[in-house]
Design a protein around this motif. Structure first.
Motif, PDB file in Angstrom:
ATOM      1  N   ARG A  52       0.835  -1.206   0.000  1.00  0.00           N
ATOM      2  CA  ARG A  52       0.000   0.000   0.000  1.00  0.00           C
ATOM      3  C   ARG A  52       0.869   1.255   0.000  1.00  0.00           C
ATOM      4  O   ARG A  52       0.564   2.235  -0.688  1.00  0.00           O
ATOM      5  CB  ARG A  52      -0.930   0.020   1.217  1.00  0.00           C
ATOM      6  CG  ARG A  52      -2.022  -0.997   1.153  1.00  0.00           C
ATOM      7  CD  ARG A  52      -3.026  -0.615   0.070  1.00  0.00           C
ATOM      8  NE  ARG A  52      -4.128  -1.544   0.041  1.00  0.00           N
ATOM      9  CZ  ARG A  52      -4.353  -2.420  -0.944  1.00  0.00           C
ATOM     10  NH1 ARG A  52      -3.536  -2.477  -1.972  1.00  0.00           N
ATOM     11  NH2 ARG A  52      -5.377  -3.233  -0.898  1.00  0.00           N
ATOM     12  N   ASN A  55       2.246   1.478  -3.622  1.00  0.00           N
ATOM     13  CA  ASN A  55       1.197   1.771  -4.612  1.00  0.00           C
ATOM     14  C   ASN A  55       0.605   3.165  -4.441  1.00  0.00           C
ATOM     15  O   ASN A  55       0.196   3.788  -5.416  1.00  0.00           O
ATOM     16  CB  ASN A  55       0.072   0.732  -4.541  1.00  0.00           C
ATOM     17  CG  ASN A  55       0.523  -0.643  -4.969  1.00  0.00           C
ATOM     18  OD1 ASN A  55       1.539  -0.788  -5.634  1.00  0.00           O
ATOM     19  ND2 ASN A  55      -0.229  -1.656  -4.587  1.00  0.00           N
ATOM     20  N   ARG A  56       0.537   3.629  -3.220  1.00  0.00           N
ATOM     21  CA  ARG A  56      -0.067   4.934  -2.953  1.00  0.00           C
ATOM     22  C   ARG A  56       0.971   6.044  -2.826  1.00  0.00           C
ATOM     23  O   ARG A  56       0.658   7.148  -2.421  1.00  0.00           O
ATOM     24  CB  ARG A  56      -0.934   4.834  -1.695  1.00  0.00           C
ATOM     25  CG  ARG A  56      -2.110   3.894  -1.927  1.00  0.00           C
ATOM     26  CD  ARG A  56      -2.909   3.627  -0.712  1.00  0.00           C
ATOM     27  NE  ARG A  56      -4.063   2.797  -1.074  1.00  0.00           N
ATOM     28  CZ  ARG A  56      -4.883   2.236  -0.210  1.00  0.00           C
ATOM     29  NH1 ARG A  56      -4.703   2.414   1.086  1.00  0.00           N
ATOM     30  NH2 ARG A  56      -5.891   1.507  -0.614  1.00  0.00           N
ATOM     31  N   LYS A  90      -2.492  11.175   6.483  1.00  0.00           N
ATOM     32  CA  LYS A  90      -2.307   9.726   6.342  1.00  0.00           C
ATOM     33  C   LYS A  90      -3.064   8.983   7.440  1.00  0.00           C
ATOM     34  O   LYS A  90      -3.196   9.477   8.555  1.00  0.00           O
ATOM     35  CB  LYS A  90      -0.825   9.367   6.431  1.00  0.00           C
ATOM     36  CG  LYS A  90       0.045  10.024   5.385  1.00  0.00           C
ATOM     37  CD  LYS A  90       1.516   9.740   5.666  1.00  0.00           C
ATOM     38  CE  LYS A  90       2.416  10.566   4.799  1.00  0.00           C
ATOM     39  NZ  LYS A  90       2.686  11.884   5.350  1.00  0.00           N
ATOM     40  N   ALA A 105      -3.217   4.536   4.158  1.00  0.00           N
ATOM     41  CA  ALA A 105      -4.003   5.272   3.162  1.00  0.00           C
ATOM     42  C   ALA A 105      -3.680   6.758   3.272  1.00  0.00           C
ATOM     43  O   ALA A 105      -3.209   7.224   4.306  1.00  0.00           O
ATOM     44  CB  ALA A 105      -5.495   5.034   3.389  1.00  0.00           C
ATOM     45  N   GLN A 109      -7.881   8.135  -0.527  1.00  0.00           N
ATOM     46  CA  GLN A 109      -8.462   6.875  -0.045  1.00  0.00           C
ATOM     47  C   GLN A 109      -9.271   7.069   1.239  1.00  0.00           C
ATOM     48  O   GLN A 109     -10.044   6.209   1.612  1.00  0.00           O
ATOM     49  CB  GLN A 109      -7.376   5.829   0.224  1.00  0.00           C
ATOM     50  CG  GLN A 109      -6.655   5.329  -1.001  1.00  0.00           C
ATOM     51  CD  GLN A 109      -5.424   6.150  -1.314  1.00  0.00           C
ATOM     52  OE1 GLN A 109      -4.813   6.726  -0.435  1.00  0.00           O
ATOM     53  NE2 GLN A 109      -5.066   6.221  -2.581  1.00  0.00           N
TER      54      GLN A 109
END
Length: 124
Positions: A52, A55-56, A90, A105, A109
């Motif tokens: 995560r 990817n983020r 975050k 996230a 998100q």
């Protein structure tokens, strides 16, 4: 005793033994040694959390990691098992008993999102 508990107990004993020399001086109580052993544990990130973060495009500074570690310690002191940790823009879900960040996230998100299976939140 199952294998997991046995492994944990062996690791716990090694951590305590690391600080046993301090007992010889008579300067530290058992509680102080125990506290040092507990706080010596480092925060871990699950494979899912690492994915995560990548990817983020979430990059954590050492200062932010230290804040997460402190948040996990605070949650542990309150008896929380699964925590939502909010830091700036975050969010992190942490397994407090495993000292592990489970997922992460950021802004996009977080909108209209629901966090389940947590029993506490820490805002840092």
């Amino acid at each position: 005793m199952n294998r997991i508990n046995l492994n944990y107990n062996l690791k716990f004993r090694r951590d305590i033994n690391r600080h046993v020399h301090e007992v010889d001086t008579g300067m530290n109580t058992f509680q102080e040694i125990l506290n040092k052993s507990i706080t010596a544990r480092n925060l871990k990130f699950s494979k899912h959390a690492i994915e995560r973060l990548k990817n983020r495009n979430i990059n954590l500074t050492q200062n932010e990691i230290d804040k997460l570690n402190d948040a996990v310690k605070k949650a542990s002191s309150k008896g929380i098992k699964e925590a939502l940790i909010l830091m700036d823009n975050k969010a992190f879900i942490a397994s407090i008993k495993n000292n592990t960040i489970i997922t992460a996230a950021v802004d996009e998100q977080l909108r209209e999102n629901i966090f389940t299976n947590i029993d506490g939140a820490v805002i840092v």
